[in-house]
Scaffold this motif. Structure first.
Motif, PDB file in Angstrom:
ATOM      1  N   HIS A 103       0.847  -1.193   0.000  1.00 10.07           N
ATOM      2  CA  HIS A 103       0.000   0.000   0.000  1.00 10.07           C
ATOM      3  C   HIS A 103       0.883   1.245   0.000  1.00 10.07           C
ATOM      4  N   ALA A 105       1.488   3.737   1.937  1.00  8.60           N
ATOM      5  CA  ALA A 105       2.319   4.059   3.103  1.00  8.60           C
ATOM      6  C   ALA A 105       3.522   3.120   3.206  1.00  8.60           C
ATOM      7  N   ILE A 106       3.340   1.882   2.785  1.00  4.40           N
ATOM      8  CA  ILE A 106       4.443   0.908   2.799  1.00  4.40           C
ATOM      9  C   ILE A 106       5.416   1.237   1.672  1.00  4.40           C
ATOM     10  N   ASN A 108       6.140   4.042   0.471  1.00  7.12           N
ATOM     11  CA  ASN A 108       6.947   5.225   0.786  1.00  7.12           C
ATOM     12  C   ASN A 108       8.186   4.883   1.578  1.00  7.12           C
TER      13      ASN A 108
ATOM     14  N   GLN B  60       3.068   9.755   3.773  1.00  2.40           N
ATOM     15  CA  GLN B  60       2.445   8.883   4.765  1.00  2.40           C
ATOM     16  C   GLN B  60       3.275   7.618   4.988  1.00  2.40           C
ATOM     17  N   VAL B  61       3.426   7.261   6.256  1.00  2.00           N
ATOM     18  CA  VAL B  61       4.129   6.021   6.625  1.00  2.00           C
ATOM     19  C   VAL B  61       3.400   5.378   7.803  1.00  2.00           C
TER      20      VAL B  61
END
Lengths: 299, 162
Positions: A103, A105-106, A108, B60-61
């Protein structure tokens, strides 16, 4: 759960990182994106006494065309791969695979080199590297060495990396006009690890000067079909590929490749999917990917 | 095993913060327990649920998949900071209007993931909204109202015909 205790070090150079690894051996573990390592530590499946954070080591990032190879720094994030114009142009297979990884966020945080070093049998980058014939560059205090993708993946979470080594960068052959690519995977939900996936490549038409005389030649050559999620490592389906060699990509050729696939591997079952079901899914996926083979990154 | 602590200097919601932390402390736990910013929720602690989503240097993380010590020098933004700045206001209004939450546990992560999606794609289709939020679990709403809220917030009034 929370991670067990560990010591932490943040080397500022590659030499420093390699010296630490040489001193601590397998007591130490490198952390890049940490998107697989931290869950593993939280579940207490890994308990390194020293964590070596590579995020501040210069020279491990960057994507650059060097001659006939695209050089990808090990610390390149999945999100950077997805938006890189160099990747889209020179490694369309990787550009197509990137959005399938977990996803946003992962993506990134997770890294290209980290995915290869983790060697999850259902992850995307290892299969892509196998299909492309990538060269994985390792460094240790004793020097550097290059491992071809074909020899790099040894088992579930097992690679050719020695405890005192780390991946500095990866080279993949830059795409040429005559190359076609395809990527797809089957998952239960968007972003899950693949049940079965396929990274495919083929060269179309005649090679070299012959091309001028055979512009309409649409026969496939050097077909490479890297399946993942079916074995302990990504696997090249060599019989299915052989069935396509020298053929024009039509319904008959695709059916022949699908039939040959049965002799390439017997998929490992997992908690949810039997070997037979995976074999069926692999066949279906092969048909879909072959039908969608194309040269640019638009597919 | 030792309990060495490490110096940590970072910016959280625009304010400089300095602490000594154990390396095993996750960024999510650091935010909650050291700074009392409890809007960042801790669900699965393995990166699957998205409840701990924060911004790290603008992206975002998962705050459960970073150790706090790794955030040295970083700029972290949490749902508290993004609420105060007004950046999430339109999304928050739309979540409210569409009843896009029940228990609210996933909401901070949903808001940050949705804001990130809209930053990269200001007019996503409903399918793109679903894909963009696919890394965030909600166990109450069935997602439909959340997709409605994000679609409304970005002015996408395309019918909920899926």
């Amino acid at each position: 759960m929370k991670s067990p205790q560990f010591e932490y070090v943040r080397p500022g150079s590659l030499d420093q990182a390699l010296a630490i690894l040489a001193e601590h051996g397998d007591e130490a573990k490198v952390i890049a994106g940490g998107q697989s390592l931290v869950p593993t530590m939280n579940m207490r499946l890994a308990a390194p006494s020293l964590l070596v954070d590579l995020n501040h080591v210069p020279g491990l990032t960057g994507i650059e065309l060097r001659g006939k190879w695209l050089r990808i720094g090990a610390l390149t994030r999945h999100a950077e791969m997805a938006r890189s114009p160099e990747v889209a142009r020179h490694a369309p297979l990787l550009a197509r695979a990137a959005p399938y990884i977990a996803h946003a966020a992962i993506r990134n945080r997770g890294t290209f080199g980290g995915s290869l070093a983790t060697a999850d049998p259902a992850s995307e980058w290892p299969a892509c590297c196998l299909t492309l014939g990538a060269r994985i560059h390792l460094a240790s205090r004793d020097g550097t060495r290059v491992v071809p993708a074909e020899e790099f993946f040894e088992g579930v979470y097992q690679t050719a990396i020695e405890p005192h080594e780390l991946i500095t960068h990866v080279e993949v052959p830059a795409a040429t006009d005559s190359m076609l690519y395809g990527f797809d995977e089957l998952t239960r939900r968007k972003g899950d690890y693949a049940i079965v996936g396929l990274a495919a490549q083929a060269r179309v038409g005649a090679k070299g000067p012959l091309k001028l005389f055979r512009r309409d030649d649409r026969r496939l050559h050097e077909v490479r079909l890297g399946f993942f999620g079916v074995g302990e490592t990504p696997v090249l389906a060599q019989r299915a590929a052989a069935a396509l060699e020298g053929k024009v990509l039509d319904a008959e050729a695709i059916q022949a490749a699908q039939a040959a696939l049965a002799d390439d591997f017997e998929p490992l079952s997992d908690l949810y999917t039997s070997s037979e079901a995976k074999a069926h899914m692999a066949r279906v996926l092969l048909g879909r990917v072959l039908n969608a083979l194309s040269g640019d990154h638009s597919a | 095993m030792s309990d060495t602590t490490y110096e940590l200097n970072l910016t959280v919601n625009g304010e400089r913060v300095s602490r000594r932390v154990s390396p095993r402390l996750s960024l999510a736990d650091f935010l909650r327990e050291e700074l009392h910013l409890t809007g960042t929720h801790v669900g699965c602690e393995q990166g699957a649920c998205g409840a701990c989503t924060v911004r790290h240097n603008g992206d975002q993380v998962r705050a459960c998949l970073m150790y706090a010590v790794q955030a040295e020098g970083a700029e972290i933004e949490t749902v508290e900071g993004l609420t105060e700045s007004g950046e999430l206001a339109a999304l928050q209004d739309a979540f409210h209007r569409n009843t896009a939450l029940q228990c609210g546990f996933c909401t901070p992560g949903m808001l940050i993931a949705a804001a990130d999606l809209l930053k990269h794609n200001p007019k996503p289709s409903r399918e793109q909204i679903r894909a963009g939020l696919s890394g965030n679990y909600c166990r109450c709403t069935g997602y439909h109202a959340i997709v409605d809220a994000v679609a409304e917030a970005c002015g996408n009034n395309e019918e909920a015909a899926e």
